[in-house]
Design a protein around this motif. Structure first.
Motif, PDB file in Angstrom:
ATOM      1  N   GLN A  46      32.642 -33.987  30.611  1.00 43.21           N
ATOM      2  CA  GLN A  46      31.826 -32.782  30.808  1.00 43.21           C
ATOM      3  C   GLN A  46      31.129 -32.344  29.524  1.00 43.21           C
ATOM      4  OE1 GLN A  46      31.513 -32.678  34.271  1.00 43.21           O
ATOM      5  NE2 GLN A  46      31.394 -30.504  33.834  1.00 43.21           N
ATOM      6  N   LEU A  49      27.814 -33.817  29.383  1.00 49.04           N
ATOM      7  CA  LEU A  49      26.956 -33.505  30.522  1.00 49.04           C
ATOM      8  C   LEU A  49      26.381 -32.094  30.444  1.00 49.04           C
ATOM      9  CD1 LEU A  49      28.968 -35.091  33.483  1.00 49.04           C
ATOM     10  CD2 LEU A  49      26.891 -35.970  32.392  1.00 49.04           C
ATOM     11  N   ARG A  51      24.029 -29.438  28.546  1.00 53.81           N
ATOM     12  CA  ARG A  51      22.900 -29.277  27.614  1.00 53.81           C
ATOM     13  C   ARG A  51      22.729 -27.804  27.307  1.00 53.81           C
ATOM     14  NH1 ARG A  51      17.392 -28.675  28.419  1.00 53.81           N
ATOM     15  NH2 ARG A  51      17.686 -28.976  30.667  1.00 53.81           N
ATOM     16  N   ASN A  75      24.476 -27.527  33.251  1.00 52.72           N
ATOM     17  CA  ASN A  75      25.553 -28.459  33.624  1.00 52.72           C
ATOM     18  C   ASN A  75      24.951 -29.548  34.517  1.00 52.72           C
ATOM     19  OD1 ASN A  75      27.895 -29.775  34.251  1.00 52.72           O
ATOM     20  ND2 ASN A  75      28.763 -28.119  35.486  1.00 52.72           N
ATOM     21  N   ARG A  76      24.866 -30.770  33.983  1.00 54.78           N
ATOM     22  CA  ARG A  76      24.298 -31.890  34.737  1.00 54.78           C
ATOM     23  C   ARG A  76      25.343 -32.686  35.504  1.00 54.78           C
ATOM     24  NH1 ARG A  76      21.192 -34.599  29.796  1.00 54.78           N
ATOM     25  NH2 ARG A  76      23.142 -33.917  28.804  1.00 54.78           N
ATOM     26  N   GLY A  77      26.606 -32.252  35.429  1.00 59.29           N
ATOM     27  CA  GLY A  77      27.665 -32.940  36.154  1.00 59.29           C
ATOM     28  C   GLY A  77      27.873 -32.348  37.540  1.00 59.29           C
ATOM     29  N   LYS A 110      25.201 -24.578  38.017  1.00 57.92           N
ATOM     30  CA  LYS A 110      24.472 -25.612  37.287  1.00 57.92           C
ATOM     31  C   LYS A 110      23.803 -25.064  36.022  1.00 57.92           C
ATOM     32  CE  LYS A 110      25.207 -29.198  39.881  1.00 57.92           C
ATOM     33  NZ  LYS A 110      25.889 -30.405  39.381  1.00 57.92           N
TER      34      LYS A 110
END
Length: 376
Positions: A46, A49, A51, A75-77, A110
């Motif tokens: 995480q 993931l 940014r 959160n790109r996860g 997100k």
């Protein structure tokens, strides 16, 4: 801290299991180790993931004015993040003041924005830099940190008070050389045409525009332009940055210079603001015809300090030497006519043509500037 306590608890359980030869307790220890490994694996994935961004909606403020620092997390996860911490360092370019901020939040979705109220206490460029990001697992016990490099700048401009300045007729009628010309009045500079008009009695023959006169079958006269020279030079001696007391004095110096410059601009008196540039090691100047020009000059002074520290990492000896600013200016711009020279020293002492007019009380700047008239 939670991970350390968890590790100590596992060690205590392991000691207990060995002491009493209990397989059940050893099984619990094994499950605890597996759980911790999976938690750290989750955090490790995480952590890369997420940014982060750092921003300031308004990058200019007055001393003490509160602004909102926005810390944005993407959160790109596919799994949520329960808790994160951002470690932000704050550095003022002029005062050298340093602080640390910790921004904590729970970005369940997100994207999430976290806010922190900040303010610049002294004039200069305050740099907010995100140094480190710490990500926690779903339980909030285990965490890992990684380095970051996101920064934003807040420019703290000096306050401009109402200064009592009287511009004499000598400055108002000054006709020095300039590349800027008066748009409302003609002058005597033949290098630039102000306008053309029909011939009147009393006009000089040398001002007749013969080509236009032939085309229009009547005499047309050329009116020359009036250059808007700058009869006043405002010297801002370099303040010695570093320390709270010096920062307060530098704030007063900038406030006095900004107030006098704004008062001159409001009365239509063009002037130059001159200072010592720390990067080039030479005198720099900027023409001020309005308040915006004055603020641009202040920002140029700040930028010189930031660039100097970025290039050298330390203050050079010339940075703290105020002597010779006027001499360097006159040597660099020799041949230019100057009517009045105003200097603001690093102790906020105001002088006109080398004569000390006023020693400012740092606690009563507004009263001091409006109390007595400054004749220019």
């Amino acid at each position: 801290m939670g991970g350390v306590i968890y590790l100590l608890a596992l060690m205590l359980l392991t000691y207990t299991a060995l002491l009493y030869e209990s397989g059940t307790i050893l099984l619990c220890v094994f499950c605890g180790v597996v759980f911790a490994a999976l938690a750290y694996l989750y955090v490790f994935v995480q952590m890369f993931l997420i940014r982060t961004e750092l921003s300031l909606p308004a990058g200019v403020a007055a001393p003490g004015e509160k602004k909102k620092l926005v810390f944005t997390c993407h959160n790109r996860g596919i799994f949520p993040v329960i808790k994160i911490k951002g470690y932000v360092s704050c550095t003022n370019s002029y005062s050298g003041e340093r602080r640390r901020l910790v921004i904590t939040g729970s970005p369940g979705g997100k994207q999430m924005e976290l806010y922190r109220t900040v303010r610049g206490n002294h004039c200069g460029v305050v740099t907010y830099r995100l140094r480190k990001l710490r990500v926690y697992d779903l339980t909030g016990i285990f965490s890992l940190a990684r380095r970051c490099d996101r920064c934003v700048e807040l420019t703290v401009m000096p306050p401009a008070y109402a200064a009592a300045v009287h511009v004499t007729e000598r400055c108002r009628s000054f006709a020095g050389d300039s590349e800027i010309y008066d748009q409302g009045r003609p002058g005597a500079d033949a290098s630039e045409v102000y306008s053309v008009r029909p011939f009147k009695d009393g006009d000089r023959i040398q001002n007749i525009h013969w080509k236009l006169s032939v085309r229009s079958d009547s005499l047309i006269v050329r009116e020359n332009s009036r250059p808007l020279g700058a009869p006043v030079v405002l010297y801002v001696e370099p303040a010695a940055p570093g320390g709270r007391k010096k920062a307060v004095t530098a704030d007063a110096q900038f406030a006095v210079a900004a107030s006098v410059s704004l008062a001159l601009a409001e009365q239509g008196c063009a002037h130059y603001i001159a200072w010592y540039d720390r990067v080039s090691g030479d005198v720099a100047r900027m023409r001020a015809d309005c308040g915006e020009d004055m603020y641009r000059a202040m920002m140029a002074m700040y930028e010189g300090v930031v660039r100097c520290r970025y290039l050298s990492g330390r203050r050079r000896q010339e940075d703290v030497e105020a002597a010779g600013l006027r001499e360097r200016y006159l040597d660099k711009y020799r041949g230019e006519q100057v009517v009045t020279e105003i200097s603001v020293s690093r102790e906020a002492v105001l002088a006109v043509n080398g004569v000390c007019c006023r020693r400012m009380d740092l606690r009563k700047l507004e009263e001091e500037l409006s109390g007595g008239e400054l004749i220019v």
